[in-house]
Structure formats: C-alpha cells, structure tokens
Design a protein around this motif. Sequence first.
Motif, short mmCIF file in Angstrom:
data_model
loop_
_atom_site.label_atom_id
_atom_site.label_comp_id
_atom_site.label_asym_id
_atom_site.label_seq_id
_atom_site.Cartn_x
_atom_site.Cartn_y
_atom_site.Cartn_z
N TYR A 157 0.88 -1.39 -0.03
CA TYR A 157 -0.04 -0.48 0.21
C TYR A 157 0.53 1.72 -0.06
N ILE A 185 -0.66 3.88 -2.60
CA ILE A 185 -1.56 4.07 -2.06
C ILE A 185 -1.69 5.94 -1.33
N THR A 229 0.09 8.59 -2.69
CA THR A 229 -0.81 9.54 -3.95
C THR A 229 -2.01 9.89 -3.28
N VAL A 230 -2.88 9.59 -1.93
CA VAL A 230 -3.48 10.68 -1.39
C VAL A 230 -3.02 11.30 -0.66
N GLU A 244 -11.96 12.54 1.45
CA GLU A 244 -11.45 11.72 0.76
C GLU A 244 -11.48 10.57 2.73
N ILE A 261 -9.86 7.26 3.78
CA ILE A 261 -9.11 6.19 3.82
C ILE A 261 -9.17 5.23 5.38
N GLU A 314 -10.65 4.71 -0.54
CA GLU A 314 -9.37 3.71 0.16
C GLU A 314 -9.04 2.89 0.86
N CYS A 315 -9.02 1.27 0.52
CA CYS A 315 -9.13 0.64 1.26
C CYS A 315 -7.82 0.02 2.09
N LEU A 316 -7.38 -0.37 3.13
CA LEU A 316 -6.44 -1.19 3.36
C LEU A 316 -6.55 -2.06 4.17
#
Length: 383
Positions: free
Chosen positions: A213, A216, A219-220, A308, A310, A324-326
Amino acid sequence: MTYLNYSQDLLKEKDAYWTAKEIQQQPACWDKVLSNLIQVQPSIDAFLKPILAKPNLRIIFTGAGTSAFVGESIAPAVCAKLGKRVEAIATTDLVSNPHDYFQSDIPTLLVSFARSGNSPESVASVDYADSLVKECYQLAITCNEEGELYKRCSGTNKFALLMPPETNDISFAMTSSFSSMMLSALYVFCPVENFKLQFEKSMAATESLITRYDQIIKTVANKKYERVIYLGSGIFKGLAREGALKLLELTDGVAVSSFDSPLGFRHGPKAIVNDKTLVILFISNHPLTRKYDLDLLTELTGDSEVGEIIVVDAKASEEHTGFECLFLSGMENAEDIFLLFPYIVCVQMYGFEHALAINNTPDNPSSSGTINRVVQGVNIYAL
C-alpha cells in the motif's frame, strides 16, 4: 537498500533517511523485542507477580507526548484483561497537578514509557510518585540505557525494561520506539495464549502493508489535504491520537490534524469535515465495536462532505466501496491488540509521505527549531 520504496541517496537528500528506515524496520525490531521479553520474563514475573496480586492495586501508564499515547492505546485492553484499575495519565499532567492524580493510600504501579528517558517530566513523575504514594512501585519501559529514567528505575521496588538499541529512534519522530514499547507492555500486562504466534501474524501483515500500500498512501498524501482526522474506537482512539500527533510533527503543523472515537466524532467535532479533509478510520475486529465503526463510515460517505476516506481494516466488507481500503491479510480473526501494530505503521507512513509532499524534512521537521527531539526549557519545582 531502499526504505519505503525510496533510495537511500534520495532519502538523505530530502533529510528523510532515518524516519523512513525506522518506520520500515519495525517488524524486525519487534522480533528482537519479543525475543528479549521471552528471555527476561522470569525477572519480569518475579518483580510484577507480587505487585499484580494486590487486590486494590492502581496501575498508571504514563509518558510525555507519543510515549503517553502508548498508555492510552493499551489501557482499555489491560483493564479488561487484569480486571484492575488501569489509567493512562500523561507525565505532563502528573507533574503539573501531582496532588490531583496521586493517591497516597492506594498501592500504585507507575509504568513509565520513554524513548530517551531524559524528558524532565519523566524523571519528575518518578520522584513525585515516590514522595506522594506510600506504597509505590515503578516500571520503566525505555529505549535508552543512558537515560535518566532507566537509571532511576533500578533500585528497590523498581524495574527497568530496556528495548533493543535500534528502537531508540535517531529521527525526530518516534516510530520504532512507540511500537516496541507498546509491544513490551502488551506482552507483560495482556498475557494471551500463543502470544508469539499471534504476533507473528501482526509482523507479516505489517510487512505486507508496507509493500502493498505504499503507493496508495503516497498518492493520497500528494493531494496535500489541509485537515486530517484520525478515528478509532477503544484502544484505537489512543492510536488515533498518536497518528494525529505524528502528522503535526512531520508536517511542522502545516497539516491540521485531530482525533476522536467514531461515536464521539458525531458530537460536534464532525464540523471540521469539508472537501479539504481526509479521514483515516481504524476498524475494530470486535463484532459489537465494528458495527459502530461502520455506521460512521456509512454516514461520512452518505454526507458527501469529506474530501477522502482511508479505511484500515482486517476484514473485507460490502461497505468498503468508494474510498481507499487498506486490508490486512491474515488478520481477519485477530484480537484488536494485534491490529495496533500494522495500523500505526500505516499512519506513520502517511505522515511521512505528507511531509515529503509539502517539501518538509521528516528527520528534522521543525523549521523554526523550537520543537525538539527531547523537550527543553521545562522547569521542575519541588513539591
């Protein structure tokens, strides 16, 4: 060798080498911490078992800043496990108001967390406790053998538990030190069957998270959200507080951060949410707590106000769409205490990437020089 997918040369150029290295090295540090704990367990047991057997014992977890948030992150779990009075009270509160917090006639175990062990409040809390509590016991969990706290906690009714040397972070921000002290405290105060086996899953999930991740998260972070809110229930509320501090530190206050519980967030603090806001939400594995966490997630997505979201979770869910999902592989059935470790690495990585996105220097983030690795300028007064 690269750290967080950056070359060493680039990290040194950006004054970010130590922060990146100390974030990524944590699973290896934890393995050393656990091996050391198993080795010294007879000595720990000899010190703690008679103390923990006292029916009216009070346990205080303390520290300053990030070190205080170790206690905040684990106190609810330790309270539930031991069935005793367990509180997290920062040294910064104990020192300014010792007569409000220390109770003379209550047997007390003061557990101090400290990276350097040289913060004035860390030392003063030990001294104040000895002076104000008739039956006082001290346990120091620290990363610095040369620190004053380590030296103070080697006498009668005292025990010093030292972390491996690489946990004494060179960078400004506490990363390896925070998670390693948290691991030690959970091992000591939250005995769980097959602890080592379960914790090995935490290490594997963290290593996977770092490689899976990192892009990701970067990017965020590159969107440079002006406001970042960290939310977690129970033990994850303390972790959310640490995440918020980490971002403030690493971005030199450019990114405004806050924390709360998912239920508490509705009661006013949610007013901070706008399209320049990022919300990072820790999801619990406990079936009851999880329902409340997911309810807030549904509310936030339904409001369409947040910039946003996460979500950090160990379980896939139909609610996980549109953000977004981690996901943490192999942790679907883990107790929440074992999720603390990959969860904190996630927010450390975010703080690091946000700092780089705004061209701040993670290893030395305070441009004014007024915020220091070990706090300065604190006067300690006699009782």
